[in-house]
Motif scaffolding. Structure first.
Motif, mmCIF file in Angstrom:
data_model
loop_
_atom_site.group_PDB
_atom_site.id
_atom_site.type_symbol
_atom_site.label_atom_id
_atom_site.label_comp_id
_atom_site.label_asym_id
_atom_site.label_seq_id
_atom_site.Cartn_x
_atom_site.Cartn_y
_atom_site.Cartn_z
ATOM 1 N N TRP A 148 0.840 -1.197 0.000
ATOM 2 C CA TRP A 148 0.000 0.000 0.000
ATOM 3 C C TRP A 148 0.872 1.242 0.000
ATOM 4 O O TRP A 148 2.015 1.200 0.440
ATOM 5 N N THR A 149 0.312 2.319 -0.523
ATOM 6 C CA THR A 149 1.063 3.576 -0.625
ATOM 7 C C THR A 149 0.300 4.666 0.100
ATOM 8 O O THR A 149 -0.877 4.895 -0.183
ATOM 9 N N PRO A 150 0.951 5.331 1.051
ATOM 10 C CA PRO A 150 0.263 6.431 1.728
ATOM 11 C C PRO A 150 0.012 7.581 0.768
ATOM 12 O O PRO A 150 0.807 7.816 -0.141
ATOM 13 N N VAL A 151 -1.069 8.264 0.966
ATOM 14 C CA VAL A 151 -1.405 9.384 0.092
ATOM 15 C C VAL A 151 -0.357 10.481 0.231
ATOM 16 O O VAL A 151 0.149 11.006 -0.731
ATOM 17 N N GLN A 152 -0.007 10.809 1.489
ATOM 18 C CA GLN A 152 0.979 11.874 1.713
ATOM 19 C C GLN A 152 1.806 11.496 2.937
ATOM 20 O O GLN A 152 1.344 11.655 4.057
ATOM 21 N N ALA A 153 3.010 10.980 2.714
ATOM 22 C CA ALA A 153 3.899 10.665 3.832
ATOM 23 C C ALA A 153 5.322 10.564 3.313
ATOM 24 O O ALA A 153 5.886 9.481 3.217
#
Ligand code: RTP
Length: 155
Positions: free
Chosen positions: A146-151
Motif C-alpha cells: 500500500w502507498t500512503p497518500v501523503q507521507a
C-alpha cells in the motif's frame, strides 16, 4: 535524497508469547510505526511446533532449543511484516541485544525485559532471512502493498 542510498527491505518481526501476555503489543507496534516503517502484515497466531522448528532451524544444535520451541508454541504470538529503508538492521537496533540485561535503555528489550528466554520480540537478522521468514509465517493474501497518500518520510 539521502534515503535512496539504502535499500528498501522487508523484515519479519514477532511479538513472542511473553510480549502478548504482558500487554506489550501496542507498545512494540508503536515503536516501529513511530520510527517510520510500513506495516505490510499483522496477525495474532498460535504457532504449531513444526513451524517453530523451521523458523529456528539454525539453533537446532543449541541446548536451549527444546525450551525455545516449547515456549514459542505456548501461546499466541503477533506476526508482523515491516518494510522500509534499512529496516532489517534498524529493527534489530530498536529491539536491542538478545540478552535484555545487556540491551541499551531506549531499546524494546532494554526498556521492557530481563530474561533472554523472555525477550519480548524477534527480528530477522538479514534481508535474506527477512524474506524467508515472511514467506514462512504469512500466507498469500495476508500481506499488503500500500502507498500512503501523503507521507514523504516513508519513501
Ligand atoms: P531473535 O531471533 O528472537 O530475534 O533473537 P536473536 O537473534 O537476538 O537471538 P538468537 O541467538 O537467534 O536466539 C533466538 C532466541 O532464542 C532464545 N535464546 N535463549 N541461552 C539461552 O537460553 C538462549 N539464547 C537464545 C532467545 O529468546 C532468543 O531471542
Amino acid at each position: 535524497l539521502v534515503a535512496s542510498m539504502e535499500q528498501v527491505e522487508e523484515t519479519y518481526i514477532m511479538i513472542k508469547p511473553d510480549g502478548v501476555q504482558r500487554g506489550l503489543v501496542g507498545e512494540v507496534i508503536s515503536r516501529f510505526e513511530k520510527k517510520g516503517f510500513k506495516l505490510t502484515g499483522l496477525k495474532l497466531f498460535h504457532c504449531p511446533k513444526d513451524l517453530a522448528e523451521e523458523h529456528y532451524k539454525d539453533l537446532k544444535s543449541k541446548s536451549f532449543f527444546p525450551k525455545l520451541i516449547d515456549y514459542i508454541t505456548s501461546g499466541p504470538v503477533v506476526c508482523m511484516g515491516w518494510e522500509g529503508i534499512g529496516v532489517v538492521a534498524s529493527a534489530r537496533k530498536l529491539i536491542g541485544a538478545t540478552n535484555p540485561l545487556q540491551a541499551e535503555p531506549g531499546t524494546i528489550r532494554g526498556d521492557l525485559a530481563v530474561q533472554t528466554g523472555r525477550n519480548v520480540v524477534h527480528g530477522s537478522d538479514s534481508p535474506e532471512n527477512g524474506k524467508r521468514e515472511i514467506a514462512l509465517w504469512f500466507k498469500e493474501g495476508e500481506l499488503f502493498e500500500w502507498t500512503p497518500v501523503q507521507a514523504p518520510w516513508l519513501t
